[in-house]
Design an enzyme around this catalytic site. Structure first.
Site, short mmCIF file in Angstrom:
data_model
loop_
_atom_site.label_atom_id
_atom_site.label_comp_id
_atom_site.label_asym_id
_atom_site.label_seq_id
_atom_site.Cartn_x
_atom_site.Cartn_y
_atom_site.Cartn_z
N LYS A 1 0.82 -1.21 0.00
CA LYS A 1 0.00 0.00 0.00
C LYS A 1 0.86 1.27 0.00
O LYS A 1 0.37 2.35 -0.33
CB LYS A 1 -0.95 0.02 1.20
CG LYS A 1 -0.29 0.20 2.55
CD LYS A 1 -1.32 0.35 3.65
CE LYS A 1 -0.65 0.61 4.99
NZ LYS A 1 -1.61 0.85 6.06
N ASP A 2 2.17 1.15 0.36
CA ASP A 2 3.06 2.31 0.37
C ASP A 2 3.73 2.56 -0.97
O ASP A 2 4.41 3.57 -1.15
CB ASP A 2 4.18 2.11 1.42
CG ASP A 2 3.66 2.10 2.84
OD1 ASP A 2 2.59 2.69 3.09
OD2 ASP A 2 4.33 1.50 3.71
N ARG B 1 -7.65 8.59 4.08
CA ARG B 1 -8.72 7.61 3.84
C ARG B 1 -9.43 7.25 5.13
O ARG B 1 -10.66 7.26 5.21
CB ARG B 1 -8.12 6.35 3.20
CG ARG B 1 -9.09 5.18 3.06
CD ARG B 1 -8.37 3.92 2.64
NE ARG B 1 -7.34 3.51 3.59
CZ ARG B 1 -7.58 2.82 4.70
NH1 ARG B 1 -8.79 2.42 5.00
NH2 ARG B 1 -6.59 2.51 5.51
N ARG B 2 -8.65 6.93 6.16
CA ARG B 2 -9.25 6.59 7.45
C ARG B 2 -9.97 7.79 8.06
O ARG B 2 -11.06 7.66 8.61
CB ARG B 2 -8.18 6.06 8.41
CG ARG B 2 -7.63 4.71 8.01
CD ARG B 2 -6.43 4.33 8.85
NE ARG B 2 -5.92 3.00 8.48
CZ ARG B 2 -4.67 2.60 8.65
NH1 ARG B 2 -3.78 3.44 9.17
NH2 ARG B 2 -4.29 1.39 8.30
N ARG C 1 1.68 9.99 13.20
CA ARG C 1 2.75 9.55 12.32
C ARG C 1 3.74 8.69 13.08
O ARG C 1 3.77 8.67 14.30
CB ARG C 1 3.49 10.77 11.73
CG ARG C 1 2.67 11.56 10.73
CD ARG C 1 2.53 10.86 9.41
NE ARG C 1 3.78 10.27 8.99
CZ ARG C 1 4.83 10.96 8.52
NH1 ARG C 1 4.74 12.27 8.37
NH2 ARG C 1 5.94 10.35 8.17
N ARG D 1 3.64 5.00 17.14
CA ARG D 1 2.22 5.37 17.17
C ARG D 1 1.52 4.80 18.40
O ARG D 1 0.67 5.45 19.01
CB ARG D 1 1.54 4.93 15.88
CG ARG D 1 1.87 5.83 14.69
CD ARG D 1 1.17 5.36 13.42
NE ARG D 1 1.84 4.20 12.84
CZ ARG D 1 1.21 3.25 12.16
NH1 ARG D 1 -0.11 3.29 12.02
NH2 ARG D 1 1.88 2.26 11.64
N CYS E 1 -2.45 12.43 -7.15
CA CYS E 1 -2.85 13.20 -5.97
C CYS E 1 -3.28 12.25 -4.85
O CYS E 1 -4.03 11.31 -5.08
CB CYS E 1 -4.01 14.12 -6.33
SG CYS E 1 -4.76 14.95 -4.92
#
Length: 324
Positions: free
Chosen positions: A80-81, A131-132, A149, A155, A254
């Site tokens: 996903k990164d 998104r979250r 972050r 975290r 974007c």
């Protein structure tokens, strides 16, 4: 066999776990490997939301450069990164069997005791993901979402140190580090948080390719491409291809609140996809199936449908807000 395969990885605990998993699998096939940890800019700069940093592939760029310079042979990433457009000369060689794609809410012990989230009561939730954030605010518009972050351990420590009601994590990452398991939703030593609780956010669509690990190599390195391709899981490759094509078609370079999840059901592939406004008030979604043999451009077709139904205007709005 050829020289040792040098595996490039970020140096966070989770990234090292992923790289060591690939290392073990390659060595089980008879290859000789070596880990080469590096620190990415995404790990070094923790005081800005990711979307403000203006760098494509913030967690992968350093490894891309190392591969092109010849200091590493392959790189292992949380898929996903990884930008949907890989740099020239670098190719995807394997998607490992996917872990859970779900997001979870982690809550420290609360007084009064933890219970259902009340949409009308004051509540602060932490996440570094647009998104979250958008999906949470869509469901709980009166809540506050703050930026979070750092690597998983950082975290979790921030969750302990702040007066938040919870923070959102990818379930796969916490599973890989041993913090959560299906048999235990309450851990006595949850990453330094102390006693903590977690629950699956089954209403939240994940990031495209969340829970999947990907291996990349140089396009002209046939040895490493052949070696790592033996670790590819075809079902995970198909589903992540669809999700990332959906993302690539929508985002146009974007960062935006986009969720997508594809799954194979017998001879069909089902895709659920969504696009939100930054504040979560607007939501565009799609749920569609296709024959598994016709998956190649399915993600693009679904994204184009979203764009046609108001997505183009919403993406223009998001870009203008982010670029302010």
């Amino acid at each position: 066999m050829k020289k040792t395969i040098r595996i490039g990885t970020r140096d966070s605990e989770l990234a090292l776990w992923q790289a060591n998993t690939v290392k073990s699998k390659l060595e089980a096939l008879g290859y000789t490997t070596q880990l080469v940890p590096v620190k990415s800019e995404g790990d070094l700069v923790l005081d800005k939301p990711l979307y403000e940093m203006g760098i494509t592939g913030i967690f992968t760029k350093t490894l891309d450069v190392a591969m092109i310079k010849g200091t590493v042979d392959i790189a292992v990433h949380s898929m996903k990164d990884v930008p949907t457009q890989l740099p020239n000369g670098i190719v995807q060689t394997a998607v490992l069997a996917r872990a859970s794609s779900e997001d979870i809410l982690v809550q420290p012990p609360l007084i009064p005791p933890r219970g259902e989230i009340d949409p009308e009561q004051p509540c602060t939730i932490a996440t570094g993901s647009l998104r979250r954030q958008a999906q949470w605010l869509h469901r709980y518009p009166h809540h506050k979402v703050v930026d979070l972050r750092g690597n998983v351990n950082t975290r979790l420590q921030k969750l302990k140190d702040n007066n938040w009601q919870g923070a959102i994590f990818a379930k796969a990452g916490l599973q890989r580090l041993g913090y959560v398991s299906e048999a235990n939703i309450k851990s006595p030593s949850f990453g330094g948080v102390g006693e903590a609780f977690w629950e699956v956010l089954d209403w939240m669509l994940p990031a495209p390719a969340q829970g999947a690990m990907v291996i990349v190599a140089l396009e002209n390195d046939d040895f490493c491409k052949e070696a790592t391709s033996k670790l590819n899981d075809p079902a995970s490759e198909i589903c992540t291809h669809i999700e990332r094509e959906f993302l690539r078609t929508l985002e146009g370079g974007c960062t935006a609140p986009i969720g997508a999840f594809a799954e194979i059901i017998e001879d069909k592939v089902l895709l659920k996809g969504c696009l939100f406004s930054l504040d979560g008030k607007e939501k565009l979604e799609i749920e569609k199936t296709v024959d598994k043999t016709d998956y190649l451009h399915f993600g693009k077709e679904c994204a184009l449908q979203i764009l046609k139904n108001g997505g183009s205007e919403l993406m223009a709005q998001i870009k203008s807000q982010i670029n302010k």
